[in-house]
Design an enzyme around this catalytic site. Structure first.
Site, mmCIF file in Angstrom:
data_model
loop_
_atom_site.group_PDB
_atom_site.id
_atom_site.type_symbol
_atom_site.label_atom_id
_atom_site.label_comp_id
_atom_site.label_asym_id
_atom_site.label_seq_id
_atom_site.Cartn_x
_atom_site.Cartn_y
_atom_site.Cartn_z
ATOM 1 N N ASN A 56 2.666 -7.805 -8.051
ATOM 2 C CA ASN A 56 1.996 -6.549 -7.734
ATOM 3 C C ASN A 56 1.333 -5.969 -8.974
ATOM 4 O O ASN A 56 2.010 -5.581 -9.933
ATOM 5 C CB ASN A 56 3.025 -5.565 -7.153
ATOM 6 C CG ASN A 56 2.443 -4.192 -6.872
ATOM 7 O OD1 ASN A 56 1.244 -3.975 -6.979
ATOM 8 N ND2 ASN A 56 3.317 -3.270 -6.516
ATOM 9 N N CYS A 57 0.005 -5.862 -8.950
ATOM 10 C CA CYS A 57 -0.723 -5.322 -10.101
ATOM 11 C C CYS A 57 -0.256 -3.923 -10.473
ATOM 12 O O CYS A 57 -0.169 -3.575 -11.649
ATOM 13 C CB CYS A 57 -2.222 -5.301 -9.781
ATOM 14 S SG CYS A 57 -3.238 -4.399 -10.973
ATOM 15 N N PHE A 58 0.068 -3.105 -9.475
ATOM 16 C CA PHE A 58 0.401 -1.710 -9.745
ATOM 17 C C PHE A 58 1.878 -1.481 -10.063
ATOM 18 O O PHE A 58 2.323 -0.348 -10.181
ATOM 19 C CB PHE A 58 -0.052 -0.835 -8.569
ATOM 20 C CG PHE A 58 -1.515 -0.489 -8.637
ATOM 21 C CD1 PHE A 58 -1.944 0.700 -9.188
ATOM 22 C CD2 PHE A 58 -2.465 -1.382 -8.174
ATOM 23 C CE1 PHE A 58 -3.291 1.003 -9.280
ATOM 24 C CE2 PHE A 58 -3.820 -1.097 -8.256
ATOM 25 C CZ PHE A 58 -4.236 0.110 -8.809
#
Length: 249
Positions: free
Chosen positions: A139-141
Site C-alpha cells: 500500500n503506497c499510503f
C-alpha cells in the site's frame, strides 16, 4: 532558461486507466522531440475505481484479484515505480520535466515545493515524509518517504512516484480527497488516512496548485494544450501497445 520554453497544460480529463497512462507516456515522448518543451502538467480523475500498481510491483494480493474478478475494481500497471495506489474519487497529477535535477531526492524536493505551497493556500500545511522506503508493504499510503507529503499528524495526503527515460522525468502523484472507506478497507485491510474537510473541492485544489506551479517556475511560458486528432491516435496506440492486458495478471 530560454524564454520560449513552455509548460504544456492539459485540462482535467476523466478517463479509464489505460488512456490516462497513455496520455502521460505521450507527453513524455513529446518531451524528446519538441524543442520548446520544458515541462508538462495535468490533473485528472479516473473513470471508476482503479488500483494502479508500480512498474516493479510483482505480487498482487489475492483480495485484489477477487475484487477484479467481481468487477469491484480495475487494475493497471503504472510506468512509474512505487506501491499500489487506490484511485477512488481522488485527484491525480502528472508532471513531465525535460531537465530535472539528476539526483532523485533533489528532484522530489523540487517537484514537491509547488504542491506544498498550493496546499498551504487551500489551508493545509504539508511536510515531507521521513520513513524509509518499504517495498514489502503493498500500500503506497501506508508509509511516508521523502517522496510523499504528510500533515503534522503524519496523515499522508500525496504519494508520488517517478519514471525516468533518457534523463527526462515523468512523476505521478495521487492527491487523496475522499476515497471510498469501504473499498479502501477491502483493498488494504485498513482505514484510509484522515483528510481535512478543506480538501473536498477538486476545482479549488487545482486552482491553487496551478497558481503555485507558475510561481515556482515563473520563466516558463504557460501553454494550454489541446489534444489534436493525431495526438489522440498516438495515445490510442500507446494504450493498445502498453495496456492490452490491463486486467490480466
Amino acid at each position: 532558461m530560454n524564454k520560449n520554453e513552455e509548460v504544456l497544460y492539459i485540462n482535467p480529463l476523466k478517463l479509464p486507466g489505460a488512456e490516462q497512462m497513455a496520455i502521460d507516456l505521450f507527453l513524455l515522448e513529446k518531451s524528446f522531440i519538441d524543442k520548446n518543451f520544458q515541462m508538462a502538467l495535468r490533473f485528472y480523475s479516473w473513470d471508476g475505481d482503479w488500483l494502479s500498481i508500480g512498474k516493479n510491483q510483482t505480487k498482487l494480493q489475492p483480495t485484489w484479484i477477487e475484487l477484479l474478478k467481481n468487477k469491484k475494481l480495475k487494475i493497471i500497471r503504472r510506468p512509474s515505480g512505487g506501491n499500489a495506489v487506490l484511485h477512488s474519487r481522488g485527484l491525480t497529477y502528472a508532471l513531465v520535466w525535460r531537465n530535472p535535477p539528476k539526483n532523485k531526492k533533489e528532484s522530489y524536493l523540487q517537484t514537491a515545493q509547488w504542491l506544498k505551497d498550493g496546499f498551504k493556500k487551500v489551508g493545509v500545511d504539508l511536510f515531507f515524509g521521513n520513513q524509509p522506503v518499504n517495498i514489502s508493504n503493498s500500500n503506497c499510503f501506508a508509509t511516508s518517504t521523502f517522496a510523499d507529503l504528510v500533515d503534522k499528524e503524519n496523515n499522508k495526503y500525496i504519494g508520488s512516484a517517478q519514471y525516468w527515460k533518457k534523463g527526462h522525468l515523468l512523476q505521478h502523484g495521487e492527491i487523496l480527497i475522499g476515497p471510498s472507506k469501504q473499498l479502501w478497507k477491502k483493498v488494504f485491510n485498513t482505514d484510509p488516512p484522515k483528510i481535512k474537510k478543506e480538501l473536498k473541492e477538486k476545482d479549488k485544489i487545482i486552482y491553487f496548485l496551478k497558481e503555485s506551479f507558475l510561481k515556482t517556475w515563473p520563466n516558463l511560458q504557460w501553454y494550454d494544450y489541446k489534444l489534436e486528432k493525431r495526438d489522440k491516435d498516438i495515445i490510442k496506440n500507446l494504450a493498445n501497445d502498453n495496456y492490452k492486458k490491463t486486467n490480466h495478471f
